[in-house]
Design a protein around this motif. Structure first.
Motif, PDB file in Angstrom:
ATOM      1  N   LYS A   4       0.847  -1.189   0.000  1.00 32.93           N
ATOM      2  CA  LYS A   4       0.000   0.000   0.000  1.00 32.93           C
ATOM      3  C   LYS A   4       0.881   1.237   0.000  1.00 32.93           C
ATOM      4  O   LYS A   4       1.794   1.360   0.800  1.00 32.93           O
ATOM      5  N   CYS A   5       0.602   2.155  -0.902  1.00 35.76           N
ATOM      6  CA  CYS A   5       1.327   3.415  -0.976  1.00 35.76           C
ATOM      7  C   CYS A   5       0.648   4.407  -0.037  1.00 35.76           C
ATOM      8  O   CYS A   5      -0.555   4.617  -0.122  1.00 35.76           O
ATOM      9  N   LEU A   6       1.386   5.003   0.842  1.00 32.27           N
ATOM     10  CA  LEU A   6       0.815   5.939   1.801  1.00 32.27           C
ATOM     11  C   LEU A   6       0.979   7.391   1.375  1.00 32.27           C
ATOM     12  O   LEU A   6       0.570   8.301   2.080  1.00 32.27           O
ATOM     13  N   GLU A   7       1.549   7.616   0.209  1.00 40.56           N
ATOM     14  CA  GLU A   7       1.752   8.967  -0.304  1.00 40.56           C
ATOM     15  C   GLU A   7       0.495   9.444  -1.029  1.00 40.56           C
ATOM     16  O   GLU A   7      -0.255   8.664  -1.594  1.00 40.56           O
ATOM     17  N   LYS A   8       0.252  10.729  -1.028  1.00 40.99           N
ATOM     18  CA  LYS A   8      -0.861  11.310  -1.769  1.00 40.99           C
ATOM     19  C   LYS A   8      -0.555  11.232  -3.263  1.00 40.99           C
ATOM     20  O   LYS A   8       0.559  11.525  -3.684  1.00 40.99           O
ATOM     21  N   THR A   9      -1.536  10.816  -4.037  1.00 39.32           N
ATOM     22  CA  THR A   9      -1.349  10.707  -5.480  1.00 39.32           C
ATOM     23  C   THR A   9      -2.255  11.695  -6.200  1.00 39.32           C
ATOM     24  O   THR A   9      -3.265  12.136  -5.657  1.00 39.32           O
ATOM     25  N   GLU A  10      -1.894  12.030  -7.403  1.00 37.56           N
ATOM     26  CA  GLU A  10      -2.704  12.934  -8.205  1.00 37.56           C
ATOM     27  C   GLU A  10      -3.417  12.112  -9.269  1.00 37.56           C
ATOM     28  O   GLU A  10      -2.787  11.367 -10.022  1.00 37.56           O
ATOM     29  N   VAL A  11      -4.738  12.241  -9.324  1.00 41.27           N
ATOM     30  CA  VAL A  11      -5.554  11.475 -10.264  1.00 41.27           C
ATOM     31  C   VAL A  11      -5.944  12.383 -11.416  1.00 41.27           C
ATOM     32  O   VAL A  11      -6.366  13.512 -11.209  1.00 41.27           O
ATOM     33  N   TYR A  12      -5.796  11.885 -12.634  1.00 40.67           N
ATOM     34  CA  TYR A  12      -6.166  12.634 -13.834  1.00 40.67           C
ATOM     35  C   TYR A  12      -7.329  11.934 -14.517  1.00 40.67           C
ATOM     36  O   TYR A  12      -7.458  10.720 -14.460  1.00 40.67           O
ATOM     37  N   SER A  13      -8.178  12.707 -15.165  1.00 42.62           N
ATOM     38  CA  SER A  13      -9.258  12.158 -15.963  1.00 42.62           C
ATOM     39  C   SER A  13      -9.348  12.954 -17.260  1.00 42.62           C
ATOM     40  O   SER A  13      -9.008  14.137 -17.295  1.00 42.62           O
ATOM     41  N   ARG A  14      -9.821  12.310 -18.297  1.00 37.81           N
ATOM     42  CA  ARG A  14      -9.920  12.962 -19.598  1.00 37.81           C
ATOM     43  C   ARG A  14     -11.237  13.721 -19.701  1.00 37.81           C
ATOM     44  O   ARG A  14     -12.307  13.153 -19.484  1.00 37.81           O
ATOM     45  N   VAL A  15     -11.159  14.999 -20.021  1.00 40.49           N
ATOM     46  CA  VAL A  15     -12.341  15.832 -20.189  1.00 40.49           C
ATOM     47  C   VAL A  15     -12.205  16.569 -21.515  1.00 40.49           C
ATOM     48  O   VAL A  15     -11.252  17.322 -21.712  1.00 40.49           O
ATOM     49  N   CYS A  16     -13.132  16.326 -22.415  1.00 36.66           N
ATOM     50  CA  CYS A  16     -13.132  16.997 -23.730  1.00 36.66           C
ATOM     51  C   CYS A  16     -11.787  16.876 -24.438  1.00 36.66           C
ATOM     52  O   CYS A  16     -11.289  17.861 -24.993  1.00 36.66           O
ATOM     53  N   GLY A  17     -11.168  15.709 -24.348  1.00 35.31           N
ATOM     54  CA  GLY A  17      -9.918  15.468 -25.061  1.00 35.31           C
ATOM     55  C   GLY A  17      -8.665  15.891 -24.321  1.00 35.31           C
ATOM     56  O   GLY A  17      -7.560  15.693 -24.803  1.00 35.31           O
ATOM     57  N   PHE A  18      -8.813  16.462 -23.139  1.00 39.21           N
ATOM     58  CA  PHE A  18      -7.653  16.900 -22.359  1.00 39.21           C
ATOM     59  C   PHE A  18      -7.619  16.165 -21.028  1.00 39.21           C
ATOM     60  O   PHE A  18      -8.654  15.883 -20.438  1.00 39.21           O
ATOM     61  N   PHE A  19      -6.432  15.864 -20.537  1.00 41.33           N
ATOM     62  CA  PHE A  19      -6.293  15.255 -19.224  1.00 41.33           C
ATOM     63  C   PHE A  19      -6.145  16.356 -18.191  1.00 41.33           C
ATOM     64  O   PHE A  19      -5.292  17.238 -18.332  1.00 41.33           O
ATOM     65  N   ARG A  20      -7.012  16.326 -17.161  1.00 45.01           N
ATOM     66  CA  ARG A  20      -7.019  17.355 -16.118  1.00 45.01           C
ATOM     67  C   ARG A  20      -6.940  16.700 -14.747  1.00 45.01           C
ATOM     68  O   ARG A  20      -7.550  15.657 -14.519  1.00 45.01           O
TER      69      ARG A  20
END
Length: 44
Positions: A4-20
């Motif tokens: 288990k990773c205990l570090e905070k991660t950044e999640v990206y999702s694709r919106v209108c062709g761009f990853f945000r």
């Protein structure tokens, strides 16, 4: 045994062709993201 990773991660999702980054979204969009389901499409 799982690791288990205990570090905070950044999640990206694709919106209108761009990853945000999800954490930059407004409150309503974040709630909608939590309700999303992932589907696996099997190919033959």
């Amino acid at each position: 045994m799982s690791t288990k990773c205990l570090e905070k991660t950044e999640v990206y999702s694709r919106v209108c062709g761009f990853f945000r980054p999800v954490q930059q979204w407004n409150k309503g969009k974040k709630e909608e993201f939590k309700e999303r389901r992932e589907y696996v499409v099997e190919t033959k």
